[in-house]
Structure formats: structure tokens, C-alpha cells
Design a protein around this motif. Structure first.
Motif, PDB file in Angstrom:
ATOM      1  N   PHE A  77       1.684   4.955 -12.733  1.00 33.91           N
ATOM      2  CA  PHE A  77       0.332   4.495 -12.414  1.00 33.91           C
ATOM      3  C   PHE A  77       0.170   2.984 -12.528  1.00 33.91           C
ATOM      4  CE2 PHE A  77      -0.600   8.930 -14.016  1.00 33.91           C
ATOM      5  CZ  PHE A  77      -0.693   9.458 -12.743  1.00 33.91           C
ATOM      6  N   ALA A  78       0.784   2.364 -13.523  1.00 30.33           N
ATOM      7  CA  ALA A  78       0.645   0.912 -13.676  1.00 30.33           C
ATOM      8  C   ALA A  78       1.250   0.193 -12.465  1.00 30.33           C
ATOM      9  CB  ALA A  78       1.309   0.455 -14.971  1.00 30.33           C
ATOM     10  N   ALA A  79       2.445   0.641 -12.031  1.00 29.27           N
ATOM     11  CA  ALA A  79       3.082   0.025 -10.861  1.00 29.27           C
ATOM     12  C   ALA A  79       2.259   0.270  -9.602  1.00 29.27           C
ATOM     13  CB  ALA A  79       4.494   0.585 -10.688  1.00 29.27           C
ATOM     14  N   ALA A  80       1.705   1.474  -9.470  1.00 30.99           N
ATOM     15  CA  ALA A  80       0.880   1.795  -8.303  1.00 30.99           C
ATOM     16  C   ALA A  80      -0.361   0.911  -8.259  1.00 30.99           C
ATOM     17  CB  ALA A  80       0.475   3.264  -8.339  1.00 30.99           C
ATOM     18  N   GLU A  81      -1.014   0.770  -9.396  1.00 26.32           N
ATOM     19  CA  GLU A  81      -2.230  -0.046  -9.438  1.00 26.32           C
ATOM     20  C   GLU A  81      -1.921  -1.507  -9.129  1.00 26.32           C
ATOM     21  OE1 GLU A  81      -6.221  -0.453 -12.189  1.00 26.32           O
ATOM     22  OE2 GLU A  81      -4.407   0.415 -13.051  1.00 26.32           O
ATOM     23  N   ALA A  82      -0.793  -2.001  -9.632  1.00 22.88           N
ATOM     24  CA  ALA A  82      -0.408  -3.392  -9.361  1.00 22.88           C
ATOM     25  C   ALA A  82      -0.194  -3.607  -7.869  1.00 22.88           C
ATOM     26  CB  ALA A  82       0.855  -3.736 -10.147  1.00 22.88           C
ATOM     27  N   ASP A  83       0.522  -2.690  -7.214  1.00 22.87           N
ATOM     28  CA  ASP A  83       0.766  -2.833  -5.771  1.00 22.87           C
ATOM     29  C   ASP A  83      -0.530  -2.766  -4.971  1.00 22.87           C
ATOM     30  OD1 ASP A  83       3.458  -3.232  -5.928  1.00 22.87           O
ATOM     31  OD2 ASP A  83       4.055  -1.263  -5.160  1.00 22.87           O
ATOM     32  N   LEU A  84      -1.386  -1.801  -5.285  1.00 20.78           N
ATOM     33  CA  LEU A  84      -2.619  -1.635  -4.509  1.00 20.78           C
ATOM     34  C   LEU A  84      -3.587  -2.788  -4.757  1.00 20.78           C
ATOM     35  CD1 LEU A  84      -3.104   2.217  -4.976  1.00 20.78           C
ATOM     36  CD2 LEU A  84      -2.456   1.023  -2.875  1.00 20.78           C
ATOM     37  N   THR A  85      -3.631  -3.300  -5.978  1.00 21.30           N
ATOM     38  CA  THR A  85      -4.511  -4.440  -6.276  1.00 21.30           C
ATOM     39  C   THR A  85      -4.046  -5.680  -5.526  1.00 21.30           C
ATOM     40  OG1 THR A  85      -4.996  -3.523  -8.466  1.00 21.30           O
ATOM     41  CG2 THR A  85      -5.454  -5.865  -8.128  1.00 21.30           C
ATOM     42  N   GLU A  86      -2.734  -5.925  -5.518  1.00 25.12           N
ATOM     43  CA  GLU A  86      -2.210  -7.077  -4.770  1.00 25.12           C
ATOM     44  C   GLU A  86      -2.465  -6.902  -3.274  1.00 25.12           C
ATOM     45  OE1 GLU A  86       1.960  -9.528  -3.890  1.00 25.12           O
ATOM     46  OE2 GLU A  86       1.981  -7.810  -5.267  1.00 25.12           O
ATOM     47  N   ALA A  87      -2.273  -5.689  -2.774  1.00 21.49           N
ATOM     48  CA  ALA A  87      -2.520  -5.432  -1.347  1.00 21.49           C
ATOM     49  C   ALA A  87      -3.984  -5.663  -0.994  1.00 21.49           C
ATOM     50  CB  ALA A  87      -2.114  -4.001  -1.005  1.00 21.49           C
ATOM     51  N   ASP A  88      -4.887  -5.266  -1.873  1.00 20.22           N
ATOM     52  CA  ASP A  88      -6.312  -5.459  -1.629  1.00 20.22           C
ATOM     53  C   ASP A  88      -6.648  -6.947  -1.543  1.00 20.22           C
ATOM     54  OD1 ASP A  88      -9.084  -4.265  -1.519  1.00 20.22           O
ATOM     55  OD2 ASP A  88      -9.300  -5.547  -3.291  1.00 20.22           O
ATOM     56  N   ALA A  89      -6.088  -7.746  -2.468  1.00 17.80           N
ATOM     57  CA  ALA A  89      -6.353  -9.191  -2.446  1.00 17.80           C
ATOM     58  C   ALA A  89      -5.817  -9.813  -1.162  1.00 17.80           C
ATOM     59  CB  ALA A  89      -5.722  -9.846  -3.672  1.00 17.80           C
ATOM     60  N   LEU A  90      -4.619  -9.393  -0.738  1.00 17.89           N
ATOM     61  CA  LEU A  90      -4.048  -9.900   0.512  1.00 17.89           C
ATOM     62  C   LEU A  90      -4.905  -9.532   1.714  1.00 17.89           C
ATOM     63  CD1 LEU A  90      -0.210  -9.237   0.096  1.00 17.89           C
ATOM     64  CD2 LEU A  90      -1.274 -11.455   0.552  1.00 17.89           C
ATOM     65  N   VAL A 100       0.840  -1.203   0.000  1.00 18.36           N
ATOM     66  CA  VAL A 100       0.000   0.000   0.000  1.00 18.36           C
ATOM     67  C   VAL A 100       0.875   1.253   0.000  1.00 18.36           C
ATOM     68  CG1 VAL A 100      -1.658   1.363   1.330  1.00 18.36           C
ATOM     69  CG2 VAL A 100      -1.965  -1.105   1.122  1.00 18.36           C
ATOM     70  N   ASN A 101       1.859   1.266   0.877  1.00 15.44           N
ATOM     71  CA  ASN A 101       2.713   2.453   0.980  1.00 15.44           C
ATOM     72  C   ASN A 101       3.503   2.687  -0.299  1.00 15.44           C
ATOM     73  OD1 ASN A 101       1.823   2.859   3.607  1.00 15.44           O
ATOM     74  ND2 ASN A 101       3.498   1.665   4.506  1.00 15.44           N
ATOM     75  N   ARG A 102       4.020   1.595  -0.878  1.00 20.47           N
ATOM     76  CA  ARG A 102       4.772   1.763  -2.128  1.00 20.47           C
ATOM     77  C   ARG A 102       3.842   2.190  -3.267  1.00 20.47           C
ATOM     78  NH1 ARG A 102       8.445  -2.929  -4.897  1.00 20.47           N
ATOM     79  NH2 ARG A 102       6.375  -3.736  -5.416  1.00 20.47           N
ATOM     80  N   GLY A 103       2.601   1.702  -3.240  1.00 24.43           N
ATOM     81  CA  GLY A 103       1.633   2.119  -4.253  1.00 24.43           C
ATOM     82  C   GLY A 103       1.363   3.614  -4.197  1.00 24.43           C
ATOM     83  N   ILE A 104       1.333   4.167  -2.982  1.00 21.63           N
ATOM     84  CA  ILE A 104       1.142   5.617  -2.837  1.00 21.63           C
ATOM     85  C   ILE A 104       2.335   6.366  -3.434  1.00 21.63           C
ATOM     86  CG2 ILE A 104       0.853   7.509  -1.198  1.00 21.63           C
ATOM     87  CD1 ILE A 104      -0.410   5.420   0.720  1.00 21.63           C
ATOM     88  N   LEU A 105       3.544   5.880  -3.142  1.00 19.07           N
ATOM     89  CA  LEU A 105       4.734   6.541  -3.686  1.00 19.07           C
ATOM     90  C   LEU A 105       4.732   6.483  -5.212  1.00 19.07           C
ATOM     91  CD1 LEU A 105       8.330   6.523  -2.448  1.00 19.07           C
ATOM     92  CD2 LEU A 105       7.921   5.785  -4.781  1.00 19.07           C
ATOM     93  N   PHE A 106       4.405   5.322  -5.779  1.00 19.83           N
ATOM     94  CA  PHE A 106       4.345   5.214  -7.236  1.00 19.83           C
ATOM     95  C   PHE A 106       3.296   6.178  -7.806  1.00 19.83           C
ATOM     96  CE2 PHE A 106       6.070   0.633  -7.150  1.00 19.83           C
ATOM     97  CZ  PHE A 106       7.348   1.056  -7.505  1.00 19.83           C
ATOM     98  N   THR A 107       2.187   6.345  -7.106  1.00 21.52           N
ATOM     99  CA  THR A 107       1.153   7.284  -7.560  1.00 21.52           C
ATOM    100  C   THR A 107       1.705   8.700  -7.600  1.00 21.52           C
ATOM    101  OG1 THR A 107      -0.631   5.922  -6.661  1.00 21.52           O
ATOM    102  CG2 THR A 107      -1.122   8.242  -7.066  1.00 21.52           C
ATOM    103  N   GLU A 108       2.409   9.090  -6.557  1.00 24.38           N
ATOM    104  CA  GLU A 108       2.971  10.436  -6.500  1.00 24.38           C
ATOM    105  C   GLU A 108       3.989  10.687  -7.612  1.00 24.38           C
ATOM    106  OE1 GLU A 108       2.539  10.970  -1.627  1.00 24.38           O
ATOM    107  OE2 GLU A 108       4.487  10.567  -2.530  1.00 24.38           O
ATOM    108  N   ARG A 109       4.612   9.585  -8.094  1.00 26.49           N
ATOM    109  CA  ARG A 109       5.612   9.727  -9.148  1.00 26.49           C
ATOM    110  C   ARG A 109       5.025   9.441 -10.532  1.00 26.49           C
ATOM    111  NH1 ARG A 109      11.494   8.292  -6.680  1.00 26.49           N
ATOM    112  NH2 ARG A 109      11.771  10.480  -7.181  1.00 26.49           N
ATOM    113  N   TYR A 110       3.682   9.306 -10.575  1.00 23.42           N
ATOM    114  CA  TYR A 110       2.954   9.086 -11.832  1.00 23.42           C
ATOM    115  C   TYR A 110       3.299   7.750 -12.488  1.00 23.42           C
ATOM    116  CZ  TYR A 110       1.641  14.025 -11.513  1.00 23.42           C
ATOM    117  OH  TYR A 110       1.146  15.234 -11.096  1.00 23.42           O
TER     118      TYR A 110
END
Length: 865
Positions: free
Chosen positions: A174-187, A162-172
Motif C-alpha cells: 500500500f505505501a508503494a501504491a500510494e506513492a506512485d498514485l500521488t506522484e502520478a496525480d501531481a504530474l 498509475v498502472n504500477r500503483g494498481i499492481l502494488f495495490t493488488e499485492r497489498y
């Protein structure tokens, strides 16, 4: 069955705190009490750690206290102390003590085993991230995530993703951010961590906000608020993300409110780390509303707090907010060139693309103001590199930088090309918004681009260029006829519930229901905003509308100066009218004088004074607006107002009295509605609402002129009137009107079973060609940035009404019948609406003060000729 030991009870508390922190505190407390009673220090340490985690969301000071006790009771077990230090670092960070937090992390890394070190490094990455050291944070995340995967610690892995997904979002990214947040949601779902699911929904909302998908962001944030609130979690971050989202669409009032709620929540929870970023959001909302005092105060306080927390990158972000507010307000700044360069370099190195771009734009303006053209151009060249990649807002700002660069080089063609490119990006982005209010508010982001085009046109002195850019800068939304939204049973049910609630309040004075009414309005607003927009083709400004014998006057305001563009007999002229502030003051005097004239309780002397005020203000406004425009002569007028001129009752001005006048938000829209005005009117529908003196008499008299039967009394329900709206060519509505200034889409007309609101009209496939709103406040609109309009009259025109007659100032409802009867008599005789209205107003001017006020307030909008 054997009773669990104190240690087993403490371990159970730790598991509960990981899965359901909001309900874990009592479990942890019982475990700590028992372990202390039995003298098991290590169990006390584990229970206190569970207790600290449980309250961290709501009571940071309490969490610190429990986590320090956990370290104290760890005794000779360094692993227990190290695990507590990881959480203590998170708590200290929230209190705004990053140095102390880093020291705790270093101590934890020294004492933990491999599994614990993975968690500690993940916490160090989050700490570096939150204080603005994004490169260091990303490098640490890249180490921590594989370590956590190998360790099998799925809970810590979920948090870190989740935290890394936020950082990726801030750096635009977006694909990496979405991948991290989607995996975190499933977990989180697999682990049963429902609060974490809510937090991930909030961060998905943040991702979609930055990416520019507003309906998707709204859906995620709505789900987050529900889940986190239901589980007793922390709503401050949700409010912050809501503020970010609302700022992205220019909804400054709502954004400021959400940011203020975030500040309040963080202050109550003593989460000092999060207070200054929320203050920056308050400052940004205030700047959007040109509230410079609030913007400077909040940004200055944020900078002071960031500096105290030793968050240098964030402090520079606050410095940028201060600089932008001072430049925009004309207050000036003494910021040294080297200090500006430090700000730009720091924000660029931090990896915040939008902030770096804005820093370069502000630095360029400051450099040009100081005569340092070379440095200013260098900043603009760097800023203009953002035209091809990133979200729409970032690309549009890149084109703005490119336009400024061309402006400084005196390249007219390149300037206009860059401005058009930026506006095209923003208009395509706005088209993706399904909600009317969001599309209207989003025009705020067009202002600097369209003003630059207008400024260039004025500098050229070419009236045709000024006309084009005046049109590009106004009322773009109304030029797109919206597609009827799909049938929505949920919205229909919510509107029916709102109607019933409002009617109970009105009839029975149940003031306690106002909270319910406000909640329903918010549910309707949020529900409608989830609707995606439909692609639309760009609307090019009309070059020469077919005016015939009419004269067009388009008023333009820039840098506090009012100009007018006229089009008469195919010839365009430009005139500078003078300062806008005195004109706005004169406009304000007209409704004041009309209100005093209409007052039944005033003395004859008071009414005489009001008449003198009305005549003098109208004459002065007339001179200010029309003296420099002799070319319009005595022709019928098409007027395109700006700012406060939208609320002028034009018939009281000497130049307009008795003359057919029609008003339109833009010449392009007027040209479009003229093209679809059609032939003679067919079906006429008339309706009268309750509680309006004289409405029934007026409705029956108007209906008799057209040979129809009015909807009155119990027959004038919302459903019946909506059916009439959807089938008639002409609609006359004599009902109490209300302009909801804060929520214009809840502006309404009161009918027998409750209010008909703007949202009701937006669900219709068609509306009448001519609409007459014969009551107080029904014609006024909320004027948003960019001269976008919201309200009842604006909605009718947006849905396809060609001609609309309504008051723009409060009128005495009991006195409108003579005017309306005379107006409809003219319509029945074949007169066009603007002509019929002008004739009726002229005929009734001598019918006493009340008649004068009733007649004066009405204006014809659209293709009235």
C-alpha cells in the motif's frame, strides 16, 4: 500570421490527444484530412495516431482502425510505426487479444529509439499486468519507470506510475501504491490532464477499498465518477471499483447493480478484456445473496472468456468462483484433486493474496469432503498464515482458517479463540464505517465465523454455549448506541429538498419528479457514507439477563434447522424445533390471511376462509415454536427472533394471546435497554399526519388521556415533530408509514410538509424512551444478513428508544384508534407497555374482523415489561 503546416497540425493533434483525449478527435480528424489532401504521409500517420488515442476510451474498434492506418502511412519511418504499435497493443488488449498485443509491442521495441523503447516497455508491463502475470509485470515496470524518468517523457511516466500503483495495490504494497498514485496525480495536474486526474482518483478509490478505508474510497470514487463523466471518459472501470467497494462491506444488491453497469458499459464499448472481470463481480454479488444460478452462470461465462483470451491466472480465479458457489450451494463438484492443486498454485503464484487464501479454503473443504484429511489440513495451515498482515478482511479470513483447523483437531478452546479473534477484527473494521447501512451490511462477513462458533456450540450440546454464540452472531450494530453525527448543513439542505420533492409528487401527481427524487436519495446516501465511524468498545454477549418472572426464548437457525434457547429462573435449556422452511411458510400465511380479513370488498365467505386460514396457520406456527418449550409456562415472554420470525404478529399465536410479549433483536440489547428504562414517563407528545383515516380523532383522544395537545393538520410539520421527538419521554405518531425495502434509510412517515425519513432521526441527539408508531408498515424492518435490522423502528432503538410499539404487518389504519386509545389508557394507569398492549389486544379481539386485524399486527419491542 502563417497558417500551420499539415505536420504542425498533426503534432498539435497528438499533444491535444495526450492532454484532453475526450475532445481531441475533431482536431485529429481535421489534421488527417488536410495531411491526406496534401500528400504528407508522415503527417497522416501522426494524425491517425492522435485520432486513435482520442477515441480509445470510447470506441476500441475505431481506435484499432485508426492506429492500423497510422502504421500503414508511416511508410519508411519505423519510429512513427513503432509509436502507433504501442497504442495498437493497448487497443488490442482491450479487445481481449493479448497475444496480438504482445506481438505489436515486440515489433515496436525492435524499431523505436531509446525514448520510444521506454514507452513500449511500460506498455508491455501493463499488458502483462492485465493478463495476470504479475511477477513479470512488476519486473518490467521496474525497468520502464527509470527509463521514462531519464527520457523526460512525463506523460508516459504519469500513465505508468498509475498502472504500477494498481499492481502494488493488488499485492497489498500500500505505501508503494500510494506513492506512485500521488506522484502520478501531481504530474497529471501539472500537465493539465484532467481526465487522468479522474482516473487516478478512481484508482485511489481502489487502493482505499483494498486497504479497508471505506469512507476514503467512497470519496475518491465519487470524485472520479464526477470528473470522468464530465470529461466524457470511460465510466465502466469506476462502476467496477464501486462494485468491489460495495462487496467489501457486504452490500450485495448495490454491488450487483454496479457490476452489472460495468458489464454493460464494457460490452457497449466492446472492451472485451474488461468484461469477464466485471462478470466475476456480478457472480460474487450473486453468491453473497445466495443466488447460486446467477453466480454459476456469470462465473462460468467469465472462465470461458478468460480462457479464450489465454489469461490463465484469471481463468483460475473464475474457476475458484465456480467452486465456491457449488460448495456453498450444496451442488457438489467433480473437480479432480490435481485440478484443484493447479488452481491453488496458479493463484498463489499470481500474487493475489486474498484469492490465494480463498482458493486454499475451498480446496480444504473439498479435501475434507473426500476424506483426505492430511491434504485438507495442509491447505488450512497455509491459509491461516494470513492472520497478522494485510487488510482486516484478509486477517479475519486467516483466523477463520485457523478456527477450521482447530475444529478439525477437536480443540474447542482454540476454535473459539480463533473465531473470537476474527470477529473482533471485523467488528473493529465495521466501527470505522459511519453510515448505518454500511455497518449493517458489513455483518455479512461475520456469518461464516459466527456460524462456525454456533456449530461448535451445538455439537457440544451445551445450551449456555449455544446462547453465547447465537448472541455473537446477531444484531451487533444495535448494541452500540451511535454517537450523534456532527451538524451537517449540506445534509440538512438535501433532506429539505427531498422532502419538498416527495410532497410535490404526492400532492400533485408529478411523476416526472421521481427521477429527481431518486437522484436526491442517491446524493444523500453517498454523502452520509463519507462520514467516518467512531471507535467503540466491543460488546460482550450477556450471559444471564435479569429476567425476573419473565421467560426468554431466543430462536436460532443453522443449516436449515431451527433451534430455541430458553432462559427461565436462571436455567438455560436448548431445544431443536425442526426444519426452518415450513416455519417460514407458516409465517408468510399470516399477513396474507390478515390482509384478506381487512379487505372491505371481500364476501362473508372469503372473510370466513381467511379467518380459518389465520387460525390454522397461527395454531400450526404456535405448535412449531412453543410445543417443545413447556418450561416457559404462562410467564411474560421476551422473544429474540431470527430471519422471517422478525415479522411475526405474535399476539395471534395461541401461546402469546393476552400475554405480555416483548421482542428484541438480541438478548444483549434487551439487557442493555432494560438497564436504561428509567422511572415513570414524563412528557407525552402526539402527532397525526395527513391522509390517514381516523388519525386526527386518534391523536386527539390519545392526547386527552395524557393531558396534552396534539400536533395535527398544518402544525404537524417535520421540524415540529422532530422537536417533539428530541424532547418528549413518550411519542405517539399516527402517520402513513412506508418501509423502503431497497433503501431502508429512506423509510418514512408522512407529515404535513413531506416525509420524515430515517436520516432525519439519525441527526437527533436524543429520542423518546417510548415510541408508538400507529400506522401500516412503520414497525417492519429490512432484515439484513446476520439478523441486522434497518428501518424506522430499528433506528429509534439504535438511537436509544427503550420501548417501541408498532405493527409488523399491514394494518387497517382507520381501525387502529380503539386499540391505541385502550393501550394509552393502560399506560396512563401505570401499566408497562407490553402489558398495556396485551390487555388492549385481548379486550378488542371480539370487535369484528377489522378490529382483530388492527390489534393483531402490533408488537412491543425493547424493554416492554
Amino acid at each position: 500570421m502563417d497558417r500551420p503546416t499539415a505536420r504542425q497540425q498533426a503534432l498539435a493533434a497528438l499533444r491535444r490527444a495526450d492532454v484532453d483525449a475526450g475532445r481531441a478527435a475533431p482536431v485529429a480528424e481535421r489534421a488527417a484530412v488536410r495531411a491526406l489532401r496534401e500528400g504528407d504521409k508522415e503527417a497522416v500517420s501522426m494524425a491517425e495516431r492522435a485520432w486513435g488515442r482520442a477515441v480509445l476510451q470510447k470506441d476500441v474498434a475505431g481506435a484499432i482502425r485508426h492506429l492500423r492506418r497510422s502504421i500503414d502511412f508511416a511508410g519508411g519511418c519505423p519510429v512513427l510505426a513503432g509509436e502507433a504499435r504501442i497504442l495498437l497493443a493497448a487497443a488490442l488488449l482491450q479487445r481481449g487479444r493479448p497475444d496480438a498485443a504482445l506481438r505489436e509491442i515486440e515489433l515496436a521495441v525492435e524499431t523505436l529509439d531509446a525514448r520510444g523503447v521506454a514507452r513500449a516497455r511500460a506498455q508491455r508491463a501493463d499488458l502483462l499486468h492485465q493478463i495476470g502475470r504479475l511477477d513479470q509485470a512488476q519486473a518490467e515496470y521496474q525497468v520502464a519507470v527509470p527509463l521514462l524518468r531519464r527520457s523526460g517523457d512525463q506523460i508516459s511516466l504519469q500513465r505508468t506510475l498509475v498502472n504500477r500503483g494498481i499492481l502494488f495495490t493488488e499485492r497489498y504494497a500500500f505505501a508503494a501504491a500510494e506513492a506512485d498514485l500521488t506522484e502520478a496525480d501531481a504530474l497529471a495536474r501539472r500537465l493539465g490532464r484532467q481526465l487522468a486526474v479522474g482516473i487516478i482518483a478512481e484508482n485511489l478509490g481502489f487502493l482505499e477499498t483494498v486497504r479497508g478505508d471505506v469512507p476514503a474510497a467512497l470519496a475518491h470514487l465519487s470524485r472520479a465518477e464526477h470528473l470522468i463523466g464530465e470529461l466524457g471518459g470511460q465510466l465502466g472501470p469506476v462502476f467496477s471499483d464501486q462494485a468491489e467497494l460495495l462487496l467489501s462491506v457486504g452490500a450485495r444488491a448495490e454491488a450487483g447493480e454496479a457490476a452489472g453497469r460495468a458489464v454493460e458499459a464494457f460490452e457497449n464499448e466492446r472492451r472485451r478484456l474488461l468484461i469477464p472481470p466485471a462478470r466475476l463481480l456480478v457472480a460474487q454479488a450473486a453468491q453473497l445473496g445466495q443466488d447460486w444460478a446467477t453466480a454459476l452462470d456469470q462465473a462460468t461465462r467469465a472462465r470461458r472468456e478468460f480462457t479464450r483470451q489465454r489469461r490463465s491466472e484469471w481463468a483460475e480465479l473464475a474457476q475458484l468462483a465456480i467452486l465456491r458457489a457449488r460448495l456453498a450451494s450444496g451442488l457438489g463438484t467433480r473437480m479432480a484433486g490435481g485440478r484443484v492443486e493447479t488452481m491453488v498454485e496458479t493463484l498463489t503464484a499470481a500474487g493475489w493474496p486474498a484469492s490465494a487464501l480463498e482458493a486454499r479454503l475451498a480446496a480444504a473443504r473439498l479435501a475434507f469432503d473426500r476424506g483426505d484429511r492430511a491434504r485438507g489440513r495442509a491447505y488450512l495451515v497455509a491459509a491461516s498464515a494470513s492472520t497478522r498482515r494485510g487488510p482486516a478482511a484478509l486477517r479475519a479470513r486467516g483466523w477463520y482458517a485457523r478456527a477450521l483447523l482447530a475444529w478439525e483437531d477437536g480443540d474447542a478452546r482454540a476454535t473459539t479463540r480463533a473465531v473470537r479473534a476474527g470477529l473482533r477484527i471485523l467488528d473493529e473494521h465495521a466501527a470505522a464505517l459511519g453510515a448505518t447501512d454500511l455497518r449493517a451490511h458489513s455483518a455479512a462477513h461475520r456469518i461464516e465465523l459466527s456460524e462456525l462458533g454456533l456449530r461448535f456450540a451445538l455439537r457440544s450440546g451445551k445450551p449456555a454455549a449455544v446462547f453465547e454464540w447465537a448472541e455473537r452472531g446477531r444484531a451487533s450494530r444495535l448494541a452500540h448506541r451511535p454517537v450523534r453525527p456532527p451538524d451537517d448543513p449540506e445534509l440538512a439542505a438535501l433532506l429539505a429538498e427531498l422532502r419538498a420533492t416527495a410532497e410535490q409528487i404526492y400532492r400533485y401527481g408529478q411523476a416526472g419528479l421521481r427521477t429527481r427524487q431518486a437522484a436526491l436519495e442517491r446524493r444523500i446516501r453517498d454523502h452520509v457514507r463519507l462520514r467516518p465511524g467512531a471507535p467503540v468498545e466491543g460488546v460482550e454477549p450477556v450471559k444471564t439477563p435479569a429476567l425476573g418472572d419473565r421467560a426468554l426464548v431466543e430462536f436460532v437457525q443453522l443449516d436449515g434447522v431451527l433451534h430455541a434457547v430458553t432462559l427461565v429462573d436462571g436455567r438455560i435449556r436448548l431445544a431443536t424445533l425442526g426444519q426452518a422452511a415450513p416455519v417460514a411458510d407458516l409465517v408468510d400465511r399470516l399477513p396474507f390471511a390478515l390482509h384478506r380479513l381487512a379487505s372491505r370488498g371481500g364476501s362473508a365467505a372469503s372473510r370466513a376462509a381467511a379467518m380459518t386460514l389465520l387460525d390454522s396457520a397461527a395454531a400450526a406456527l404456535d405448535r412449531a415454536l412453543f410445543t417443545a418449550l413447556p418450561e416457559v409456562g404462562d410467564r411474560p415472554l421476551v422473544l429474540v427472533p431470527t430471519g422471517p420470525l422478525h415479522s411475526v404478529p405474535w399476539s395471534v399465536l395461541p401461546s402469546c394471546h393476552g400475554r405480555p410479549v416483548t421482542v428484541s433483536p438480541s438478548a444483549t440489547l434487551w439487557h442493555a435497554v432494560v438497564a436504561r428504562r428509567g422511572g415513570p414517563f414524563g412528557t407525552v407528545a402526539v402527532a397525526a399526519g395527513p391522509g390517514l383515516t381516523g388519525a386526527h380523532h386518534e391523536a386527539h383522544a390519545v392526547a386527552a388521556l395524557h393531558g396534552t395537545t396534539p400536533l395535527a393538520g398544518a402544525a404537524a410539520t417535520v421540524d415540529a415533530v422532530l422537536k417533539a421527538v428530541a424532547s418528549a419521554d413518550v411519542l405517539h405518531l399516527a402517520a402513513h408509514g412506508r418501509l423502503a425495502v431497497d433503501q431502508p434509510l429512506f423509510s418514512d412517515l408522512r407529515l404535513h410538509d413531506g416525509p420524515l425519513v430515517v436520516h432525519d432521526l439519525e441527526r437527533l441527539d436524543r429520542v423518546p424512551r417510548l415510541v408508538v408508531l400507529a400506522s401500516c408498515d412503520s414497525g417492519r424492518s429490512v432484515v439484513c444478513t446476520g439478523d441486522e435490522l434497518l428501518g424506522l423502528s430499528a433506528t429509534f432503538m439504535a438511537r436509544g428508544t427503550v420501548q417501541l410499539v408498532a405493527p409488523v404487518v399491514p394494518v387497517p389504519d382507520a381501525e387502529t384508534a380503539p386499540l391505541m386509545i385502550e393501550f394509552h389508557r393502560g399506560l396512563a394507569e401505570g401499566l408497562r407497555p407490553a402489558v398495556a398492549l396485551a390487555d388492549a389486544q385481548k379486550a378488542l379481539r371480539g370487535n369484528g374482523h377489522a378490529g382483530l386485524v388492527a390489534a393483531a399486527g402490533f408488537v412491543c419491542f425493547g424493554a416492554g415489561h
